[in-house]
Design an enzyme around this catalytic site. Structure first.
Site, mmCIF file in Angstrom:
data_model
loop_
_atom_site.group_PDB
_atom_site.id
_atom_site.type_symbol
_atom_site.label_atom_id
_atom_site.label_comp_id
_atom_site.label_asym_id
_atom_site.label_seq_id
_atom_site.Cartn_x
_atom_site.Cartn_y
_atom_site.Cartn_z
ATOM 1 N N ASP A 141 -1.613 -23.468 -0.540
ATOM 2 C CA ASP A 141 -2.452 -24.656 -0.332
ATOM 3 C C ASP A 141 -2.820 -24.790 1.314
ATOM 4 O OD1 ASP A 141 -2.886 -25.219 -2.975
ATOM 5 O OD2 ASP A 141 -2.295 -27.190 -2.730
ATOM 6 N N ASP A 163 3.659 -23.039 -3.832
ATOM 7 C CA ASP A 163 2.458 -23.783 -4.320
ATOM 8 C C ASP A 163 2.119 -24.253 -2.754
ATOM 9 O OD1 ASP A 163 1.134 -25.543 -5.540
ATOM 10 O OD2 ASP A 163 2.512 -26.644 -6.363
ATOM 11 N N LYS A 222 14.782 -20.549 1.987
ATOM 12 C CA LYS A 222 15.546 -21.441 2.831
ATOM 13 C C LYS A 222 16.947 -21.339 2.447
ATOM 14 C CE LYS A 222 15.256 -25.177 5.377
ATOM 15 N NZ LYS A 222 14.920 -24.907 6.732
ATOM 16 N N ASP A 249 9.956 -22.976 6.138
ATOM 17 C CA ASP A 249 9.472 -24.093 6.858
ATOM 18 C C ASP A 249 9.022 -23.682 8.127
ATOM 19 O OD1 ASP A 249 11.854 -23.567 7.508
ATOM 20 O OD2 ASP A 249 12.592 -25.354 8.297
ATOM 21 N N TYR A 281 10.238 -26.720 -10.672
ATOM 22 C CA TYR A 281 9.255 -26.944 -11.643
ATOM 23 C C TYR A 281 9.731 -26.476 -12.785
ATOM 24 C CZ TYR A 281 5.824 -27.289 -7.926
ATOM 25 O OH TYR A 281 4.918 -27.722 -6.814
#
Length: 322
Positions: free
Chosen positions: A223, A219, A163, A195, A120
């Site tokens: 969610d 993010d 990751k 993941d 971002y």
């Protein structure tokens, strides 16, 4: 001392849920005043700018900001607002409430998301008609700042999501830096591949309490956590800087219901409670959270939670319980 709060409803249901949250704030004993400003799609249509300089100036000079939502211009609004308050961490709690159907009722966790870097950071390029690139930015200094906050926030320990098995340089730096800061502060950590964590969150969310992660992972995972507890209408967030902050629900503008007066105001009201915490009104913040919980348990509820109440009716019930 009177605290000045910048208020930016934005677009869509932001114009409905932010006034509801202000009604709740006014019902507390917090010594605050509101200064209103504009941002978002409608402002861009009118002025050519999604985030007018006057709005940025107000946010920088205020003690905290309550923000609703922006539509297509979201990236042009919230990212500069976070920069204006030097926000280095996004705090997103996700928990279940009595009376609310939840996929995983045992969920009660907080995600601390790095708020300035990662994918971002905005470094994109179109090299040819066939190739575009995105540069991921991770710095030791930003990772250290997030880690210090995490150690203060969760001294009992936290999980570092990463990751680094694939993004060895960038996520390797993030993971190693956060763990080193935690070690220096005597805070225990464990790690999880982001993941794999997505799977574990769905199956066994009770395994997690506080999760510290890079920007994009935070993010996505926050969610996902919203889906476990009953939806985005229940999730608040705080973009925290050293001396300022922007507090916002995470549900967006919800154009399908905007203007109908049925949007769930609880996420925005809970964001306002986080704002009160930030301004050291902890007792008032706890009272607001308890009033929200009691209202969710006993009703009234908005249609997203199976009820038929309006936004204003839910806000009024919360005020009554205050």
């Amino acid at each position: 001392m009177t605290e000045e709060i910048a208020v930016i409803p934005g677009d869509g249901i932001g114009k409905e849920v932010v006034p509801a949250a202000l009604d709740v704030l006014e019902a507390t004993d917090a010594d605050v005043v509101f200064e209103h400003a504009e941002a978002g799609d409608e402002v861009k249509e009118q002025t050519g700018e999604a985030l007018p300089p006057a709005t940025v100036e107000l946010v920088e000079e205020s003690d905290a900001t309550l923000f609703g939502a922006a539509g297509e211009t979201a990236a042009d609004v919230i990212l500069p607002l976070r920069e204006a308050v030097d926000s280095f961490v996004n705090v997103r709690p996700a928990r279940t409430y009595p009376g609310v159907d939840a996929v995983k009722p045992e969920t009660d966790l907080v995600i601390l998301r790095e708020n300035t870097e990662g994918v971002y950071a905005g470094h994109e390029a179109r090299l040819t008609e066939d190739v575009s690139t995105l540069t991921r930015v991770v710095s030791k200094s930003a990772s250290e700042r997030l880690a210090e906050f995490a150690c203060d926030y969760a001294p009992e320990g936290f999980t570092v999501a990463h990751k680094a098995n694939v993004m060895r340089v960038t996520d390797g730096l993030f993971k190693d830096t956060v763990q080193q800061v935690a070690d220096d502060n005597g805070v225990e950590t464990d790690t999880a591949l982001m993941d794999a964590m997505a799977t574990h969150l769905v199956m066994n969310p009770e395994q997690y309490d506080t999760i510290v992660c890079p920007n994009l992972a935070g993010d996505v995972l926050s969610d996902l956590a919203a889906g476990l507890v009953g939806g985005l209408g229940l999730l608040p967030s705080a973009n925290v800087g050293s001396d300022n902050g922007v507090f916002e629900p995470v549900h967006g503008t919800a154009p399908d219901i905007a203007g109908q007066g049925v949007a769930n105001p609880c996420a925005t009201i809970l964001s306002a409670a986080m704002l009160l915490d930030f301004l050291d009104y902890e007792d008032e913040a706890d009272r607001v959270r308890q009033a929200v919980e009691n209202t969710l348990e006993a009703g009234p509820r908005t249609p997203d939670l199976g009820g038929d109440a309006t936004t204003d009716e839910v806000a009024a019930a919360i005020v009554d319980r205050l």
